[in-house]
Design a protein around this motif. Sequence first.
Motif, PDB file in Angstrom:
ATOM      1  N   ARG A 205       0.836  -1.200   0.000  1.00  0.00           N
ATOM      2  CA  ARG A 205       0.000   0.000   0.000  1.00  0.00           C
ATOM      3  C   ARG A 205       0.872   1.251   0.000  1.00  0.00           C
ATOM      4  O   ARG A 205       0.558   2.233  -0.662  1.00  0.00           O
ATOM      5  CB  ARG A 205      -0.935  -0.022   1.227  1.00  0.00           C
ATOM      6  N   VAL A 209       0.546   4.242  -2.699  1.00  0.00           N
ATOM      7  CA  VAL A 209       0.374   5.644  -2.355  1.00  0.00           C
ATOM      8  C   VAL A 209       1.434   6.478  -3.065  1.00  0.00           C
ATOM      9  O   VAL A 209       1.152   7.501  -3.686  1.00  0.00           O
ATOM     10  CB  VAL A 209       0.453   5.850  -0.816  1.00  0.00           C
ATOM     11  N   LEU A 224      -7.682   7.859  -0.984  1.00  0.00           N
ATOM     12  CA  LEU A 224      -6.789   6.710  -0.853  1.00  0.00           C
ATOM     13  C   LEU A 224      -7.491   5.517  -0.206  1.00  0.00           C
ATOM     14  O   LEU A 224      -7.009   4.398  -0.235  1.00  0.00           O
ATOM     15  CB  LEU A 224      -5.550   7.091  -0.029  1.00  0.00           C
ATOM     16  N   PHE A 225      -8.630   5.818   0.424  1.00  0.00           N
ATOM     17  CA  PHE A 225      -9.366   4.733   1.084  1.00  0.00           C
ATOM     18  C   PHE A 225     -10.513   4.290   0.200  1.00  0.00           C
ATOM     19  O   PHE A 225     -11.210   5.124  -0.369  1.00  0.00           O
ATOM     20  CB  PHE A 225      -9.910   5.208   2.439  1.00  0.00           C
ATOM     21  N   THR A 237      -4.328   0.752   4.680  1.00  0.00           N
ATOM     22  CA  THR A 237      -3.972   2.021   4.050  1.00  0.00           C
ATOM     23  C   THR A 237      -3.521   3.034   5.091  1.00  0.00           C
ATOM     24  O   THR A 237      -2.539   3.748   4.907  1.00  0.00           O
ATOM     25  CB  THR A 237      -5.179   2.579   3.266  1.00  0.00           C
TER      26      THR A 237
END
Lengths: 274, 205, 205
Positions: A205, A209, A224-225, A237
């Motif tokens: 993860r 990112v 991002l979630f 995350t």
Amino acid sequence: MDNEPTKPAVQEEMPFAVVQGEPVTVLPNDLYIPPDALEVILEAFAGPLDLLLYLIRRQNLDILDIPIAQITQQYMEYIAMMEELRLEIAAEYLVMAAVLAEIKSRMLLPRVVEAEDEEDPRAELVRRLQEYERFKQAAQDLDTLPRMERDLFTTAAELPEIQRRMVLPDVSLDELLRSFRDVLNRADMFTHHNIEREALSVRERMTLVLSALQEREFVEFGSLFAAREGRLGVVVTFIALLELLKESVIELVQSEPFAAIYVKAADRQLQASS
Amino acid sequence: MNEEMLKSTIEALLLAADRPLSTRNLVELLAGEHESPNHEDVRSALDALGEEWRARGAELVRVASGYRLQVRQTFEPWVARLWEERPPRYSRALLETLALIAYRQPITRAEIEDVRGVSVSSQIVKTLLEREWVQVLGHRDTPGRPAMYGTTRQFLDYFNLKSLDQLPSLVELKDVESMNPELEFDAPQAQDSGAQAAAAGDELH
Amino acid sequence: MNEEMLKSTIEALLLAADRPLSTRNLVELLAGEHESPNHEDVRSALDALGEEWRARGAELVRVASGYRLQVRQTFEPWVARLWEERPPRYSRALLETLALIAYRQPITRAEIEDVRGVSVSSQIVKTLLEREWVQVLGHRDTPGRPAMYGTTRQFLDYFNLKSLDQLPSLVELKDVESMNPELEFDAPQAQDSGAQAAAAGDELH
């Protein structure tokens, strides 16, 4: 190329050498031919068995009918000629001379009364001559087979322009894992890390990112979630973000309280200014 | 020598020759005791041959020193394979570096060197980037701004993984035995398919 | 890849290759990302090619290690003119050694020397190995662990053979038991009684 029609082999003596295009079947008794030509003739024999075969075949004799005394005498004459010409005589020729002499002497001895089971003293020699002749023949047969370069030619067309491509080596996962185990063993990392559950999903993860931050300078924290990943995904995350923050790889920015939080790469500014 | 025969003989000569042949070469080569084809004959045979080769694996081309049959450029991708060398194997250093990047990403070169205890050559990093198994994820905000490396989608695809999670954990990895059964299981299977392939090969003969 | 295309590609490969190609080689060379022709496809394309080449300057032949396009032997007189150098000739010693290896493999040097009655020069063995006609098959488990020699596929290819079976058969050995009684020293008599003895031998059978 041999254009002569094939004649019945039996009726003619086999030429054992060809000198200046002329087949030579009998050695002249006088040395009219220059010594180096004779040398060529004598060297044409592929060994003592070959010479013996020549002497036998020259008289159209069957191998099974060797007049040993006569053949021995002729053989010795050849050896003498070789000596005269100071040819290097292979030891095998001399060994054969001894063998012939021995057979001859045994044949001269009076036979012990009808010893049925006693083998003809020539038997062993005959066996060897036959065996050798088979392969001498096989070699001749082999030589007459159509073969590349002489009778057969391959085809080839000019090649197109070929681009050299790099062929990349293959790696198996197993190989990769073994390498990793080796490096950890060497670094003695197991002792330090075996408690910590290596959360590769977190590592992965973190990479995702950072990949996202390569494309855009600011990425909205919430984006991002993904809800579909469920709680675990969200936690992973979140841990990844904390880890990246801890390592000062990313920064979180918020222009004002309660505004959207953005993630950016910590090195962005520097990168832009440099 | 009739026309068909002349054409086939010229074809044979072009196929066998390791150089282009001019019409003059051909006229000389074809000169016989009785009938010797002349320039005209050779030229028209070449025209006919050129026509015949129009839709084949090679084509008749004319270059400065004469005519030659040349494999069509279209087939280059296949023909090139004839000379592909067996690829070399990757070094241990490269595999270890790759493994460390996979397990510890994002990771800098210094960190890899730290664990491996030796420096990582630029060539290794370059190879991994070129192979597109590894990417630069960014730069760490520390002095020197070192690049951070991570694995790529292609890396996962190559090793047939859905995600990094599918790599064995450190604990699993430590247990040597856990890797072996799998190998033992694989071996006889591999042998089997080898035998099958051999059998298949035999059948084809 | 459609049939026509497959045929032309195989033709291009055969023309470009410097060695015979087996159907297996061709299947590997032709493997693509999308459609890969299988053995069947390749074989039927080869059949079709063989047919097309039937009346041309070259022909499709199968030798031990695969297929090759080979100039038809009819054209040898013309094609031979392309090269100024005479084709290599091989000495009797070399041919005899090669024949022994071909018919008696696996065979050691000592065994070859035994039959030939002379020592085999290292140069001959070296030439045979360098031409890749002969290979070391292993070592006999006797003192000195001598190398055992055998022929290669290249040997068969060179002599246009599919397998060792196609070598001319060896001459039969005569039974030593039927050997004639010793004949006396003067030659004419020897010849005479030789004929008699042969006749007598027939009667006895």
